[in-house]
Write a protein that holds these residues in place. Structure first.
Motif, short mmCIF file in Angstrom:
data_model
loop_
_atom_site.label_atom_id
_atom_site.label_comp_id
_atom_site.label_asym_id
_atom_site.label_seq_id
_atom_site.Cartn_x
_atom_site.Cartn_y
_atom_site.Cartn_z
N ARG A 59 0.83 -1.21 0.00
CA ARG A 59 0.00 0.00 0.00
C ARG A 59 0.86 1.26 0.00
O ARG A 59 0.53 2.26 -0.63
N PHE A 60 2.00 1.23 0.70
CA PHE A 60 2.95 2.35 0.69
C PHE A 60 3.44 2.62 -0.72
O PHE A 60 3.56 3.78 -1.15
N LEU A 61 3.72 1.56 -1.48
CA LEU A 61 4.26 1.71 -2.83
C LEU A 61 3.18 2.07 -3.86
O LEU A 61 3.47 2.76 -4.84
N ALA A 62 1.95 1.62 -3.64
CA ALA A 62 0.89 1.81 -4.63
C ALA A 62 0.12 3.12 -4.47
O ALA A 62 -0.42 3.65 -5.45
N GLU A 63 0.06 3.64 -3.26
CA GLU A 63 -0.80 4.81 -3.00
C GLU A 63 -0.38 6.08 -3.74
O GLU A 63 -1.25 6.88 -4.12
N PRO A 64 0.93 6.33 -3.98
CA PRO A 64 1.28 7.57 -4.68
C PRO A 64 0.54 7.78 -5.99
O PRO A 64 0.20 8.92 -6.33
N ALA A 65 0.24 6.72 -6.73
CA ALA A 65 -0.45 6.88 -8.01
C ALA A 65 -1.83 7.48 -7.81
O ALA A 65 -2.20 8.45 -8.49
N LEU A 106 -6.44 -2.81 -8.17
CA LEU A 106 -5.44 -3.32 -7.24
C LEU A 106 -5.68 -2.82 -5.83
O LEU A 106 -5.44 -3.53 -4.84
N SER A 107 -6.19 -1.60 -5.71
CA SER A 107 -6.44 -1.02 -4.39
C SER A 107 -7.51 -1.80 -3.63
O SER A 107 -7.36 -2.08 -2.44
N GLY A 108 -8.59 -2.18 -4.32
CA GLY A 108 -9.64 -2.93 -3.67
C GLY A 108 -9.15 -4.27 -3.15
O GLY A 108 -9.49 -4.68 -2.03
N ALA A 109 -8.33 -4.94 -3.94
CA ALA A 109 -7.79 -6.23 -3.51
C ALA A 109 -6.89 -6.07 -2.28
O ALA A 109 -6.97 -6.85 -1.33
N LEU A 110 -6.03 -5.05 -2.29
CA LEU A 110 -5.14 -4.82 -1.15
C LEU A 110 -5.92 -4.48 0.11
O LEU A 110 -5.63 -5.00 1.19
N MET A 111 -6.91 -3.60 -0.01
CA MET A 111 -7.66 -3.19 1.17
C MET A 111 -8.49 -4.34 1.75
O MET A 111 -8.61 -4.48 2.96
N THR A 112 -9.06 -5.17 0.88
CA THR A 112 -9.89 -6.27 1.36
C THR A 112 -9.09 -7.25 2.19
O THR A 112 -9.64 -7.93 3.07
N LEU A 113 -7.80 -7.35 1.93
CA LEU A 113 -6.97 -8.28 2.70
C LEU A 113 -7.06 -8.02 4.21
O LEU A 113 -6.96 -8.95 5.01
N SER A 114 -7.24 -6.76 4.61
CA SER A 114 -7.37 -6.47 6.04
C SER A 114 -8.59 -7.18 6.63
O SER A 114 -8.54 -7.73 7.73
N ALA A 115 -9.71 -7.15 5.89
CA ALA A 115 -10.92 -7.82 6.36
C ALA A 115 -10.78 -9.34 6.29
O ALA A 115 -11.37 -10.07 7.09
N THR A 144 -6.61 -1.55 9.33
CA THR A 144 -6.78 -0.78 8.10
C THR A 144 -6.21 0.63 8.26
O THR A 144 -5.58 1.17 7.35
N GLY A 145 -6.43 1.23 9.43
CA GLY A 145 -5.90 2.56 9.68
C GLY A 145 -4.39 2.59 9.67
O GLY A 145 -3.78 3.51 9.10
N MET A 146 -3.76 1.58 10.28
CA MET A 146 -2.29 1.56 10.30
C MET A 146 -1.72 1.29 8.91
O MET A 146 -0.73 1.91 8.51
N ALA A 147 -2.34 0.38 8.16
CA ALA A 147 -1.89 0.15 6.78
C ALA A 147 -2.14 1.40 5.94
O ALA A 147 -1.34 1.74 5.06
N GLY A 148 -3.25 2.09 6.22
CA GLY A 148 -3.54 3.33 5.52
C GLY A 148 -2.50 4.40 5.80
O GLY A 148 -2.15 5.19 4.91
N SER A 149 -1.98 4.43 7.02
CA SER A 149 -0.92 5.39 7.33
C SER A 149 0.32 5.10 6.49
O SER A 149 0.96 6.02 5.98
#
Length: 417
Positions: free
Chosen positions: A233-239, A339-348, A360-365
């Motif tokens: 998520r750190f690497l993908a979010e800049p886009a 790709l974002s949806g797949a990454l975020m769903t992994l938390s659930a 999710t909040g910590m991964a979001g940070s």
């Protein structure tokens, strides 16, 4: 049929809240050409305004997630929505880039609860095989908000001034907060939920015994699974943040569009992003059914396909027309939300529902630290190097994110569709 009931109404309500959340945050980028002229603001100063939002959002996400896990979604999400609505309306009182940055920081703090809230709803209301679909539906709100912002904000600017644009886009959140507080309950306590659907939801929770049953953030932080989500998520979010904060400005400055042309075209990448959210959401369960992919492998395959498609916007410097540039942005919007949806769903998928918002909040940070750093690079170098080398680097970062996900996220025997 109980399989198509109350839970889809609940996720639609989350999606509406996400639309209004992203409408509020996207208003700045659309108003940026007007505000740069009104405040005599440079691109670098604008990047600091953006960074104030990102910094506050980054710091607040784990705190917001923890608060949501403590006080519950019904009250917590409503309070945060009231907060972001007030903060966005307050932008109308800015009189320079410093005051604009202050209000942006307040908005970042209060908007940080949206994605942790959405994933917590997904973990509470959906069995594992439906979670990417549910995430795809609520995650279209992030791109739908960005899609609505250009025509709405520019209409307000042209007819009433930029101040009204922020009041309008912020004020809608108050209505949603009231609707959410009146309508949301956990499945165990929702009086409108049928017995068959309740049993279906609660039985689904036992299908994947999760990580993080000790109700503590340090349990999450110590797990390999957390870092397998946080680093990609750190690497993908800049886009995505570059798309959200800089597409209108790029079209205005690099492709020489006027405000009306920006209003006409800047929403298209976000429409493509909606399609990517839904396509990725349905692709994961299809891979499980058609090829027998495991729950986690289906997420990794969707993420990898999205990362590969990010080569489209990486090549935007080769586009010989503004039309082709917009097409490549559309490819990027589609790819990133897939790709974002797949990454975020992994938390659930991975974490106990009691700590999903915290995780999710910590991964979001981690994601937003990446986004913040890259936005500052754009602000510092766009005027010197141009935007095109910076867009090219985004595609490389997403490929790196996919590689890290495959290396770190290992299959667990108790994860099944």
């Amino acid at each position: 049929m109980f399989t198509h009931g109350r839970r889809w109404w609940i996720i639609s309500l989350v999606a509406l809240g996400t639309v209004l959340n992203y409408l509020a945050r996207s208003s700045l980028s659309v108003a940026a050409p007007t505000l740069k002229a009104a405040f005599d603001m440079s691109t670098r100063e604008y990047s600091w305004v953006v960074a104030t939002f990102q910094g506050a959002y980054t710091v607040m996400q784990p705190i917001a997630g923890w608060l949501l896990d403590q006080v519950g979604l019904r009250l917590g999400f409503a309070l945060f929505a009231v907060g972001w609505s007030l903060s966005n309306c307050a932008h109308a009182f800015a009189n320079g880039w410093l005051s604009l940055a202050f209000f942006r920081g307040l908005l970042g703090m209060t908007e940080s609860a949206a994605i942790p809230s959405g994933l917590k709803v997904v973990s509470e209301w959906f069995p594992p095989k439906e979670r990417t679909v549910a995430t795809g539906w609520f995650n279209i709100g992030s791109s739908l908000g960005g899609m609505i912002a250009p025509p709405l904000v520019i209409f307000c600017i042209l007819h009433w001034g930029w101040q009204v644009a922020f009041v309008v886009t912020g004020g809608l959140g108050f209505l949603w907060a009231a609707l959410w507080y009146a309508g949301y309950r956990q499945p165990e306590h929702d009086p409108k939920l049928g017995a068959a659907e309740r049993a279906y939801i609660l039985d689904g929770r036992s299908m994947s015994p999760p990580v993080g049953k000790a109700d503590a953030w340090h349990t999450v932080l110590a797990s390999r699974e957390f870092w397998s989500i946080a680093i990609p998520r750190f690497l993908a979010e800049p886009a995505w943040q570059t798309f959200n904060f800089f597409i209108p400005l790029y079209l205005y400055e690099a492709r020489h569009m006027d405000l009306q042309q920006v209003a006409a075209f800047a929403w298209l990448p976000f429409l493509a992003a909606d399609a990517g959210s839904l396509f990725g959401g349905y692709l994961a369960p299809w891979l499980m059914r058609r090829f027998g992919a495991s729950l986690l492998t289906s997420r990794k395959l969707v993420m990898t396909l999205g990362a590969s498609l990010m080569m489209g916007p990486a090549a935007i410097g080769l586009a010989d027309s503004a039309t082709l540039a917009i097409v490549l942005f559309c490819v990027g919007g589609f790819a990133h939300q897939m790709l974002s949806g797949a990454l975020m769903t992994l938390s659930a998928d991975i974490f106990d529902s009691r700590v999903v918002a915290t995780a999710t909040g910590m991964a979001g940070s981690a994601a937003w630290i990446g986004g913040l750093a890259f936005s500052l690079v754009v602000g510092a170098l766009a005027d010197q190097l141009g935007y095109h080398p910076l867009f090219a680097s985004l595609g490389v970062l997403d490929i790196m994110a996919a590689v890290v996900l495959w290396i770190l996220l290992r299959e667990r025997q108790n994860h099944h569709g």
